[in-house]
Design a protein around this motif. Structure first.
Motif, mmCIF file in Angstrom:
data_model
loop_
_atom_site.group_PDB
_atom_site.id
_atom_site.type_symbol
_atom_site.label_atom_id
_atom_site.label_comp_id
_atom_site.label_asym_id
_atom_site.label_seq_id
_atom_site.Cartn_x
_atom_site.Cartn_y
_atom_site.Cartn_z
ATOM 1 N N ASP A 75 0.310 -1.145 -4.270
ATOM 2 C CA ASP A 75 1.506 -1.771 -3.711
ATOM 3 C C ASP A 75 2.037 -1.038 -2.482
ATOM 4 O OD1 ASP A 75 1.465 -3.775 -5.580
ATOM 5 O OD2 ASP A 75 2.909 -2.815 -6.918
ATOM 6 N N GLU A 76 1.997 0.285 -2.497
ATOM 7 C CA GLU A 76 2.559 1.033 -1.377
ATOM 8 C C GLU A 76 1.705 0.933 -0.106
ATOM 9 O OE1 GLU A 76 0.189 3.833 -3.984
ATOM 10 O OE2 GLU A 76 1.844 2.460 -4.347
ATOM 11 N N ARG A 77 0.471 0.435 -0.202
ATOM 12 C CA ARG A 77 -0.416 0.289 0.962
ATOM 13 C C ARG A 77 -0.661 -1.174 1.337
ATOM 14 N NH1 ARG A 77 -2.015 4.993 3.656
ATOM 15 N NH2 ARG A 77 -1.937 6.681 2.156
ATOM 16 N N ARG A 78 -0.027 -2.104 0.627
ATOM 17 C CA ARG A 78 -0.307 -3.526 0.835
ATOM 18 C C ARG A 78 0.052 -3.988 2.244
ATOM 19 N NH1 ARG A 78 0.973 -6.706 -4.189
ATOM 20 N NH2 ARG A 78 -0.816 -5.470 -4.800
ATOM 21 N N GLN A 92 0.186 -2.226 5.015
ATOM 22 C CA GLN A 92 -0.774 -1.644 5.955
ATOM 23 C C GLN A 92 -2.099 -2.400 5.887
ATOM 24 O OE1 GLN A 92 -1.766 2.428 5.169
ATOM 25 N NE2 GLN A 92 -2.803 2.702 7.125
#
Length: 114
Positions: free
Chosen positions: A5-8, A10
């Motif tokens: 989720d924290e890289r979605r 990007q």
């Protein structure tokens, strides 16, 4: 490929950039090819290549995706690839009672079944 989720955001930006760069490279290659052969041949070749790529990716996707899509993996086996059951079907399944058919429907007094 799954993305945390924290890289979605990007990953979405990089994928969008890849589409734009790929489109530009395709236009550049088509323009160069149109200098050698007619534009009609370039368009036909591009359409054929796109159709082949779509065909290959369709069968490739079926190999990596569960029947009915990734969200259907937790559903009941009978409903994994088909239509979702309607409210009457779900209620009947939960209760375990079949709903009355047309032949079982109450009749008005004075009418008969033929």
């Amino acid at each position: 490929m799954r993305v945390p989720d924290e890289r979605r955001a990007q990953a979405s930006g990089i994928a969008g950039m890849g589409v734009i760069v790929g489109r530009g490279a395709g236009f550049l290659a088509a323009g160069a090819a149109a200098e050698v052969v007619t534009p009609a041949v370039v368009i036909a070749a591009g359409g054929g290549a796109g159709a082949v790529a779509a065909f290959v990716l369709t069968f490739r996707w079926r190999q990596v995706s569960p029947p009915g899509g990734r969200h259907a993996a937790g559903r009941r086996p009978g409903h994994a690839g088909g239509q979702r059951p309607g409210p009457a079907t779900r209620a009947r399944d939960l209760v375990g009672v079949s709903s009355p058919g047309i032949a079982d429907a109450p009749r008005r007094p004075g009418t008969s079944r033929k």
